[in-house]
Design a protein around this motif. Structure first.
Motif, PDB file in Angstrom:
ATOM      1  N   ASP A 220       0.852  -1.192   0.000  1.00 39.26           N
ATOM      2  CA  ASP A 220       0.000   0.000   0.000  1.00 39.26           C
ATOM      3  C   ASP A 220       0.889   1.245   0.000  1.00 39.26           C
ATOM      4  N   PRO A 221       0.828   2.052  -1.053  1.00 39.40           N
ATOM      5  CA  PRO A 221       1.658   3.273  -1.102  1.00 39.40           C
ATOM      6  C   PRO A 221       1.438   4.187   0.101  1.00 39.40           C
ATOM      7  N   LEU A 222       0.249   4.142   0.701  1.00 37.35           N
ATOM      8  CA  LEU A 222      -0.024   5.003   1.856  1.00 37.35           C
ATOM      9  C   LEU A 222       0.812   4.593   3.067  1.00 37.35           C
ATOM     10  N   ASP A 223       1.159   3.304   3.167  1.00 34.37           N
ATOM     11  CA  ASP A 223       2.028   2.856   4.258  1.00 34.37           C
ATOM     12  C   ASP A 223       3.422   3.461   4.106  1.00 34.37           C
ATOM     13  N   TYR A 224       3.925   3.464   2.876  1.00 32.35           N
ATOM     14  CA  TYR A 224       5.220   4.106   2.614  1.00 32.35           C
ATOM     15  C   TYR A 224       5.147   5.592   2.928  1.00 32.35           C
ATOM     16  N   GLU A 225       4.066   6.254   2.490  1.00 32.18           N
ATOM     17  CA  GLU A 225       3.914   7.691   2.728  1.00 32.18           C
ATOM     18  C   GLU A 225       3.825   8.004   4.215  1.00 32.18           C
ATOM     19  N   TYR A 226       3.227   7.109   4.983  1.00 30.12           N
ATOM     20  CA  TYR A 226       3.152   7.298   6.441  1.00 30.12           C
ATOM     21  C   TYR A 226       4.558   7.441   7.022  1.00 30.12           C
ATOM     22  N   LEU A 227       5.477   6.578   6.588  1.00 31.37           N
ATOM     23  CA  LEU A 227       6.839   6.617   7.119  1.00 31.37           C
ATOM     24  C   LEU A 227       7.613   7.831   6.605  1.00 31.37           C
TER      25      LEU A 227
END
Length: 304
Positions: A220-227
């Motif tokens: 999920d790209p949003l997981d990467y963006e979270y970090l």
């Protein structure tokens, strides 16, 4: 023993380091748990015991240099006991036994002498067998806990998926005052360059406010963006597929300003040194052939 683990980078005082002694014969392809091991079994390049023992001895010498107390598993004849991180973890003052692959249950018994030094009230085990998690997927970062998981419908048939959402929920029950954030990881039994076996295969905090990350490890790209939002893009060291394959995110911190890293990680080690982090380089490329590296083979017990 008074356990204390609040994050990945505070000064290390005690650790379990796995062992490669009596590692057993080269496994058959059908006995392997990950695509990288299968790749090397087929190629005839699976690591030799004597080479892996030498590599782990080099890590032990670094720990001795920094006055870290080292615990080792009792040796089980012809059995792989390298990856101590998989079998248990410490968060705060709690020792949590992992729910691991059934074939590996002997490994936890081999560190019973360590568990015997811990207050029994501080030792935890998940209440049911359908709660899955391994230490490589779980990272404590002060008031946060980061957990790698896999949300695909094929989870029950995916041997490289080691932590499920029931595992995430169980950790949440143990630490209700912490922010627990899960990350859906890419898995592959066919290509090790597409397989984030654990969270520490594609992400790890380092230093005071930095981290190593592989963007493609996250489904999920949003997981990467979270970090990215959490650490700040300028504080992230991005590794490519080849660097992830060689386990660049799987180094190990002795302190905020001291890490153990593989000697061939030229680009990463130079980046770390640019922030005045001491890099203790060791040979670990043979152990890396089993899709694990320095964090995978160590289980911290006490950090300042």
């Amino acid at each position: 023993m008074n356990l204390n683990i609040q994050n990945e980078t505070s000064r290390l005082r005690a650790v379990v380091l796995g062992t490669a002694i009596s590692n057993g014969p080269v496994p058959k392809v059908e006995e392997a748990y990950d695509p990288k091991s299968i790749e090397h079994i087929k190629a005839g390049t699976y690591p030799k015991e004597k080479d892996m023992v030498t590599e782990m001895d080099a890590v032990a010498k670094v720990f001795e240099k920094y006055d870290v107390k080292i615990y080792r598993p009792q040796v089980i004849q012809d059995y792989n006991q390298i990856f101590a991180r998989d079998i248990a973890l410490v968060i705060e003052d709690k020792f949590i036994k992992a729910n691991i692959l059934p074939d590996r249950e002997k490994e936890i018994k081999a560190i019973q002498h360590v568990i015997d030094e811990i207050d029994s009230d501080k030792v935890y085990k998940a209440p049911s067998d359908d709660i899955h998690f391994e230490g490589g997927d779980i990272m404590i970062h002060n008031d946060h806990i980061f957990i790698g998981t896999y949300k695909g419908e094929d989870y029950p048939d995916c041997i490289v998926a080691r932590t499920n959402m029931k595992g995430v929920a169980y950790i949440k029950t143990l630490f209700p005052n912490k922010t627990v954030k899960e990350f859906d990881l890419n898995k592959s039994m066919k290509d090790p360059r597409d397989n984030a076996l654990h969270l520490d295969c594609c992400f790890q905090p380092v230093g005071k406010d930095k981290a190593i990350i592989h963007k493609e490890g996250f489904r999920d790209p949003l997981d990467y963006e979270y970090l990215v939002d959490f650490f700040g893009k300028e504080n992230l060291f991005h590794i490519d597929k080849n660097e992830m394959y060689h386990m660049n995110s799987n180094i190990f911190s002795i302190a905020e300003d001291v890490v153990i890293s593989e000697r061939n990680f030229t680009r990463l080690n130079a980046w770390l040194r640019s922030f005045n982090i001491t890099v203790e380089e060791v040979p670990y490329a043979e152990i890396a052939k089993q899709e694990g590296l320095l964090r995978c083979s160590t289980m911290p017990l006490i950090r300042d």
